[in-house]
Design an enzyme around this catalytic site. Structure first.
Site, mmCIF file in Angstrom:
data_model
loop_
_atom_site.group_PDB
_atom_site.id
_atom_site.type_symbol
_atom_site.label_atom_id
_atom_site.label_comp_id
_atom_site.label_asym_id
_atom_site.label_seq_id
_atom_site.Cartn_x
_atom_site.Cartn_y
_atom_site.Cartn_z
ATOM 1 N N SER A 74 1.043 -0.810 0.172
ATOM 2 C CA SER A 74 -0.095 -0.125 0.333
ATOM 3 C C SER A 74 0.852 0.918 0.063
ATOM 4 C CB SER A 74 -1.060 0.107 1.191
ATOM 5 O OG SER A 74 0.267 0.153 2.039
ATOM 6 N N ASP A 77 -0.966 -1.165 -4.188
ATOM 7 C CA ASP A 77 -2.660 -1.456 -3.365
ATOM 8 C C ASP A 77 -2.813 -0.146 -3.160
ATOM 9 O OD1 ASP A 77 -4.764 -3.055 -2.620
ATOM 10 O OD2 ASP A 77 -3.970 -2.891 -0.256
ATOM 11 N N GLY A 122 -10.597 -3.647 7.391
ATOM 12 C CA GLY A 122 -10.267 -3.744 8.449
ATOM 13 C C GLY A 122 -11.015 -5.283 9.710
ATOM 14 N N SER A 130 -10.100 -10.524 4.664
ATOM 15 C CA SER A 130 -10.064 -10.816 5.090
ATOM 16 C C SER A 130 -11.239 -11.798 7.036
ATOM 17 C CB SER A 130 -9.543 -10.199 7.085
ATOM 18 O OG SER A 130 -8.012 -9.820 6.668
ATOM 19 N N ASP A 190 -5.135 -8.727 4.071
ATOM 20 C CA ASP A 190 -4.093 -7.775 5.066
ATOM 21 C C ASP A 190 -4.665 -7.895 6.959
ATOM 22 O OD1 ASP A 190 -2.397 -6.280 6.630
ATOM 23 O OD2 ASP A 190 -3.467 -4.297 5.428
HETATM 24 P P1 13P Z 1 -9.046 -7.101 5.106
HETATM 25 O O1 13P Z 1 -8.708 -5.639 5.836
HETATM 26 O O2 13P Z 1 -10.110 -8.010 5.214
HETATM 27 O O3 13P Z 1 -7.533 -7.506 5.009
HETATM 28 O O4 13P Z 1 -8.674 -6.416 3.346
HETATM 29 C C1 13P Z 1 -7.755 -5.864 2.838
HETATM 30 C C2 13P Z 1 -7.346 -5.130 1.803
HETATM 31 O O5 13P Z 1 -7.818 -5.205 0.829
HETATM 32 C C3 13P Z 1 -6.103 -4.645 0.962
HETATM 33 O O6 13P Z 1 -6.610 -3.698 -0.342
HETATM 34 O O1 G3H Z 2 -7.289 -1.817 2.366
HETATM 35 C C1 G3H Z 2 -5.859 -1.152 2.851
HETATM 36 C C2 G3H Z 2 -4.893 -2.530 3.367
HETATM 37 O O2 G3H Z 2 -5.330 -2.935 4.129
HETATM 38 C C3 G3H Z 2 -4.054 -1.201 3.945
HETATM 39 O O3 G3H Z 2 -3.742 -0.732 4.451
HETATM 40 O O4 G3H Z 2 -3.131 1.690 3.897
HETATM 41 O O5 G3H Z 2 -2.697 0.792 6.671
HETATM 42 O O6 G3H Z 2 -1.483 0.013 4.847
HETATM 43 P P1 G3H Z 2 -2.696 0.344 5.161
HETATM 44 ZN ZN ZN Z 3 -8.767 -2.848 -0.658
#
Ligand code: 13P
Ligand code: G3H
Ligand code: ZN
Length: 309
Positions: free
Chosen positions: A50, A82, A181, A214, A256
């Site tokens: 990300s 991402d 999340g 997740s 994530d």
């Molecule tokens: P989660 O928060 O469900 O793991 O989703 C991660 C995600 O979509 C990253 O782009």
């Molecule tokens: O969709 C978001 C991912 O979980 C990445 O999270 O932007 O905190 O790294 P982050």
């Molecule tokens: Zn995402």
């Protein structure tokens, strides 16, 4: 084997009725846990970064860590941006060795989203980099920006053909009720499989991406709470729903939070059990091992992409 883009992986995943796991990385231990799991399960992999991860760990460090993993394991791995939010960020990742990028224009108007996505696709095409776009908006936290439940919108099946045709994107992220999340559902988990099915009809043989996937594994939530955390009623996507989505047109499933929860639970436990432990290797080793176990479980029981490398 060098890094690959997602084209071939998605073609095989679509035909085979399975999905590729796209796991977020922020540091060496996370990359090692994920890639060791993929090696043991002989699975193709998407490692995604990300904007926040890139800011935290530095672009070059992350690319070099993934390249190091490739020396250790001989598997098809795509390195993916991402939630890219600008042309400049996507360009920087493409120029800097990524093989796939997401341009997330889901907060823009339909026409603005098309224009931005098209621009990234044009740039990526010449470099053999694949591009993921997004239509519809997930709730939850992305890079410190909170999208409320009221601001979240399901993808409209009526828009997908025009979006894909006019942008030329290689894959499309959609919103069917998942969120980013650890707090995905207040009551019963519900996903709009009717929307996914309709999109599948409008876009035959086309790879769909599911974000916010997740499962928020209860054992890790409990462990975090046991050792002083306050996760309350965290709840994720049931695994059977993800397996169903993977059998439909979903070829990429983003994970994530489950890795963050596993890592945090093990670090909390290690530090609580030995209050004199100030050796990062001693508390990061169980964290890395837990990430590996979670990823192995996902590869075999959720994505069903084991043996598909
Ligand atoms: P989660 O928060 O469900 O793991 O989703 C991660 C995600 O979509 C990253 O782009
Ligand atoms: O969709 C978001 C991912 O979980 C990445 O999270 O932007 O905190 O790294 P982050
Ligand atoms: Zn995402």
């Amino acid at each position: 084997m060098p890094l690959v883009n997602t084209r071939e992986m998605f073609k095989k995943a679509y035909a085979g009725g399975y999905a590729i796991g796209a796991f977020n990385v922020n540091n060496m231990e996370i990359i090692q846990g994920i890639t060791e799991a993929a090696k043991e399960e002989n699975a193709p992999l998407i490692i995604q970064v990300s904007a926040g991860a890139r800011k935290y760990a530095n672009h070059t460090y992350l690319v070099k860590l993934v390249e190091a993993a490739l020396i250790e394991i001989n598997l098809p791995i795509a390195l993916h941006l991402d939630h890219g939010d600008s042309f400049e960020l996507c360009k920087s990742c493409i120029d800097g060795g990524f093989t796939s990028v997401m341009i997330d224009g889901s907060h823009l108007s339909f026409e603005e989203n098309i224009a931005l996505t098209r621009r990234v696709v044009e740039y990526a095409k010449d470099k053999n980099v694949t591009v993921e776009g997004e239509l519809g908006r997930l709730a939850g936290i992305e890079d410190d920006i909170k999208v409320t439940d009221e601001d979240a919108t399901y993808t409209h099946p009526d828009e997908v053909e025009e979006f894909v045709e006019r942008t030329g994107v290689d894959s499309l992220a959609i919103a069917i009720g998942t969120s980013h999340g650890a707090y995905k559902f207040k009551g019963e988990a519900k996903l709009r499989f009717d929307i996914l099915e309709e999109i599948g009809k409008r876009l035959p043989n086309y790879p769909i991406v599911l974000h916010g996937a997740s499962s928020v594994i209860p054992a890790y939530v409990e462990k975090i709470n046991q050792y002083g955390g306050t996760l309350g009623n965290a709840k994720g996507v049931p695994e059977e729903m993800l397996r169903k989505a993977a059998q439909m047109s979903v070829c990429k499933i983003n994970i994530d939070s489950d890795l963050r929860l596993a890592m945090t639970a093990e670090i909390r436990e290690a530090l609580a059990k030995d209050t004199s432990n100030f050796d990062p290797r001693k508390y990061l080793s169980p964290a890395r091992a837990a990430i590996k176990e979670v990823v192995k479980h996902k590869l075999v029981h959720v994505l069903v992409c084991n043996g598909k490398a």
